[in-house]
Structures are given as C-alpha cells and as structure tokens.
Scaffold this active site. Sequence first.
Site, PDB file in Angstrom:
ATOM      1  N   SER A  92       0.844  -1.190   0.000  1.00  0.00           N
ATOM      2  CA  SER A  92       0.000   0.000   0.000  1.00  0.00           C
ATOM      3  C   SER A  92       0.880   1.240   0.000  1.00  0.00           C
ATOM      4  O   SER A  92       1.873   1.296   0.742  1.00  0.00           O
ATOM      5  CB  SER A  92      -0.906   0.004   1.235  1.00  0.00           C
ATOM      6  OG  SER A  92      -1.754   1.134   1.222  1.00  0.00           O
ATOM      7  N   HIS A  96       2.737  12.205  -0.546  1.00  0.00           N
ATOM      8  CA  HIS A  96       2.355  13.605  -0.388  1.00  0.00           C
ATOM      9  C   HIS A  96       3.568  14.487  -0.694  1.00  0.00           C
ATOM     10  O   HIS A  96       4.533  14.519   0.080  1.00  0.00           O
ATOM     11  CB  HIS A  96       1.872  13.879   1.040  1.00  0.00           C
ATOM     12  CG  HIS A  96       0.558  13.261   1.370  1.00  0.00           C
ATOM     13  ND1 HIS A  96      -0.633  13.741   0.876  1.00  0.00           N
ATOM     14  CD2 HIS A  96       0.240  12.178   2.146  1.00  0.00           C
ATOM     15  CE1 HIS A  96      -1.630  13.005   1.335  1.00  0.00           C
ATOM     16  NE2 HIS A  96      -1.137  12.044   2.093  1.00  0.00           N
ATOM     17  N   HIS A 106      -1.973   7.344  -4.817  1.00  0.00           N
ATOM     18  CA  HIS A 106      -2.235   6.202  -3.937  1.00  0.00           C
ATOM     19  C   HIS A 106      -2.265   4.939  -4.779  1.00  0.00           C
ATOM     20  O   HIS A 106      -2.756   4.939  -5.907  1.00  0.00           O
ATOM     21  CB  HIS A 106      -3.588   6.384  -3.242  1.00  0.00           C
ATOM     22  CG  HIS A 106      -4.195   5.110  -2.739  1.00  0.00           C
ATOM     23  ND1 HIS A 106      -5.200   4.442  -3.423  1.00  0.00           N
ATOM     24  CD2 HIS A 106      -3.930   4.361  -1.631  1.00  0.00           C
ATOM     25  CE1 HIS A 106      -5.530   3.358  -2.752  1.00  0.00           C
ATOM     26  NE2 HIS A 106      -4.779   3.277  -1.671  1.00  0.00           N
ATOM     27  N   ASN A 108      -2.710   0.450  -4.097  1.00  0.00           N
ATOM     28  CA  ASN A 108      -2.792  -0.706  -3.220  1.00  0.00           C
ATOM     29  C   ASN A 108      -2.980  -1.941  -4.077  1.00  0.00           C
ATOM     30  O   ASN A 108      -3.794  -1.943  -5.001  1.00  0.00           O
ATOM     31  CB  ASN A 108      -3.971  -0.555  -2.250  1.00  0.00           C
ATOM     32  CG  ASN A 108      -4.132  -1.757  -1.345  1.00  0.00           C
ATOM     33  OD1 ASN A 108      -4.749  -2.748  -1.717  1.00  0.00           O
ATOM     34  ND2 ASN A 108      -3.569  -1.654  -0.155  1.00  0.00           N
ATOM     35  N   ARG A 110      -3.274  -6.281  -3.370  1.00  0.00           N
ATOM     36  CA  ARG A 110      -3.393  -7.178  -2.220  1.00  0.00           C
ATOM     37  C   ARG A 110      -3.959  -8.539  -2.633  1.00  0.00           C
ATOM     38  O   ARG A 110      -4.623  -8.678  -3.665  1.00  0.00           O
ATOM     39  CB  ARG A 110      -4.280  -6.554  -1.148  1.00  0.00           C
ATOM     40  CG  ARG A 110      -5.663  -6.168  -1.647  1.00  0.00           C
ATOM     41  CD  ARG A 110      -6.419  -5.312  -0.647  1.00  0.00           C
ATOM     42  NE  ARG A 110      -7.733  -4.924  -1.139  1.00  0.00           N
ATOM     43  CZ  ARG A 110      -7.957  -3.867  -1.910  1.00  0.00           C
ATOM     44  NH1 ARG A 110      -6.952  -3.096  -2.263  1.00  0.00           N
ATOM     45  NH2 ARG A 110      -9.182  -3.581  -2.323  1.00  0.00           N
ATOM     46  N   HIS A 141      -4.633   8.171 -17.236  1.00  0.00           N
ATOM     47  CA  HIS A 141      -5.650   7.162 -17.536  1.00  0.00           C
ATOM     48  C   HIS A 141      -5.262   6.318 -18.751  1.00  0.00           C
ATOM     49  O   HIS A 141      -5.585   5.122 -18.800  1.00  0.00           O
ATOM     50  CB  HIS A 141      -7.011   7.822 -17.734  1.00  0.00           C
ATOM     51  CG  HIS A 141      -7.740   8.058 -16.452  1.00  0.00           C
ATOM     52  ND1 HIS A 141      -8.607   7.136 -15.908  1.00  0.00           N
ATOM     53  CD2 HIS A 141      -7.698   9.093 -15.579  1.00  0.00           C
ATOM     54  CE1 HIS A 141      -9.088   7.597 -14.770  1.00  0.00           C
ATOM     55  NE2 HIS A 141      -8.557   8.789 -14.541  1.00  0.00           N
ATOM     56  N   HIS A 171     -20.177  13.316   1.178  1.00  0.00           N
ATOM     57  CA  HIS A 171     -20.691  14.467   1.916  1.00  0.00           C
ATOM     58  C   HIS A 171     -20.281  15.794   1.273  1.00  0.00           C
ATOM     59  O   HIS A 171     -20.806  16.847   1.635  1.00  0.00           O
ATOM     60  CB  HIS A 171     -20.240  14.410   3.382  1.00  0.00           C
ATOM     61  CG  HIS A 171     -18.756  14.417   3.578  1.00  0.00           C
ATOM     62  ND1 HIS A 171     -17.985  13.285   3.491  1.00  0.00           N
ATOM     63  CD2 HIS A 171     -17.893  15.429   3.863  1.00  0.00           C
ATOM     64  CE1 HIS A 171     -16.727  13.588   3.725  1.00  0.00           C
ATOM     65  NE2 HIS A 171     -16.642  14.886   3.948  1.00  0.00           N
TER      66      HIS A 171
END
Length: 310
Positions: A92, A96, A106, A108, A110, A141, A171
């Site tokens: 992972s 920054h 980012h 990851n 697994r 992309h 939110h």
Amino acid sequence: MEAHQIEEYFKGLQDQICAAIEQEDGLGKFQEDQWVHHSGGGGRTRLIQDGAVLEKGGVNFSGVRGEVHPRLRAQMELPEGEEAHFFATGVSIVMHPHSPRVPIIHMNVRYFELSNGTSWFGGGIDLTPHYVVEEDARWFHTQLKEVCDQHDPVFYPEYKLWADDYFYIRHREETRGIGGIFFDYLKPCAAGEESIVGKHSKEQLFNLVKGVGESFAPIYTTLMRKHRDEPFGEAEKQWQYLRRGRYVEFNLVWDRGTKFGLETGGRTESILMSLPPQAQWAYNHLPEEGTPEARTMELLQKGIDWVNYE
C-alpha cells in the site's frame, strides 16, 4: 501458485518502488519499521520524509495471518462455529509532495485467502492532483488503460467506473481526485464459471495485479520529474492544504481499508501513514470564478472519459 510466492513478490515490489522513488526524489531516503501483528505475521512500513520532492510518503508491505475477525466473518457470511483462518498480503502506497504542482498518488495491491479455500485479489491506483492538469489526467488514464488492456480489454472500463464510485467524497459531492482504477474481490473462476468481467484464472488475476503494481514507479516518477521545479506561491500552498483536508476526510470517513484496519486491531501507525503531515479546513471555502482552483473543482466529478478527453 502458493500464498508464500505472492507474498515474496509483494516484498520485491516494495523494494523496487522504494528504489525508484528515492532515485527520482534525489534527497529523501526511506526508513524502515518492521512490525509483528498480534495474530501472526507482520510487515515492513517504509516512510520517506523531507525529501526534495516528497514531504511524506509511505510504501508499506504486510503479510498477516490469524483467525477471521467477527466483522469479516459476518461480511463473508461464514457459518457460525466454522473454524476459519485468513492470510492477507499486499503493498500500500501514498505519496504527499511538498509542491502543490505535484499530485498526491495512492496505490494498493493485495491478496487474501481463507482456510476454506476461498481467495481473491484487490487493488487499484488513483491520482489526486491539487490542481487538475487535463493533459496529465489523460496521460495517467491512458497508462492505466494500457496496463489493463494487456490482460483483458474489459478491465479498464469496469475498474475505472468502480474507482469513480469508490473515490467519491459523498458528503462533499465531489471526487477525491481524477480517479484511476479500483477492483476488489476478484476471485479465480473455475472451469465453466464466469465473473462480471469474464473468465480468469488465479494466474491471470495475479498478472493483472503485478501489471498494476509495476506501473506505479514509472507513472509517478514521470509526474514528479515533470512538475517538481514548477514555481508556486503561498496562495497555491494554502490551496494544497485545503485539498489535503479533503483527502483526510475521505480516508477517515469513507475508506473501507482504513476503517476495517482500525476496527480489527490493525497497526495504527501503518494504517494512518496515508495522512498528510499538514492539512487545513476553511469554513465554506469557495474559489473565485475563473481561477485554476475553480477549474479544478469543476473537474472533480464522476464519469469523465479522461482517455478521450479534449
């Protein structure tokens, strides 16, 4: 293909990525923290800080085993009283940068298996620019599509859509960044079976995961190199802190991996490695119309066809 072979591959992937990032940064060096999980296994957390490009970055490897947690048992609908153990391994990454011109990234990858024989792969890679550069988004992309297409042309559109939905700050009604690809619970198909994205053996799915993992270093070092020396001022830095705040909100409120890790007694320092060293929140902040900040907000939405964007 045995679990220990997948685990060894992920260890090597961590090594390769750390070496490439150190070379491109030119100053920062990864510091390793080895740890043991309370239920079995452990991992290697590697952190780079105060580099020439990277303010904080982590490349984590883990290989953990133990009895299935009640929360996961309920999620997997395992029968009560049935003994179940798990093994989980992966890498992972979150980076920054100092500069608001260099994006956050980012990744990851697994693998998870249960003692009853069930196994699956998961992973993905996504980009969170502080300022959306349309040329970069199209290129990013396109790189991911090329990786996916080497294994099955249905992968990219399916996993791009999945990423748009997953990396969405509900939110705020905005995406965390420009997305990428995301997939989970990719189970090998037995003869005669078919998944939502076709028929794929364990080896084929692992090859996809390897392709995604090995795309990380060339993609991110290219973006580091392209933008590391671009000028910026205090206004851009303050905007970066606000965008980092959004990143924190997503990871602590919506990210399944963060929530699951904390709820099941995972290693807190490794789980929260993804958070930036500094972030900021401003009440009802709205960028001025016609500014680069306002344009970025316009592009933080689902459904943009970045490969064909003009």
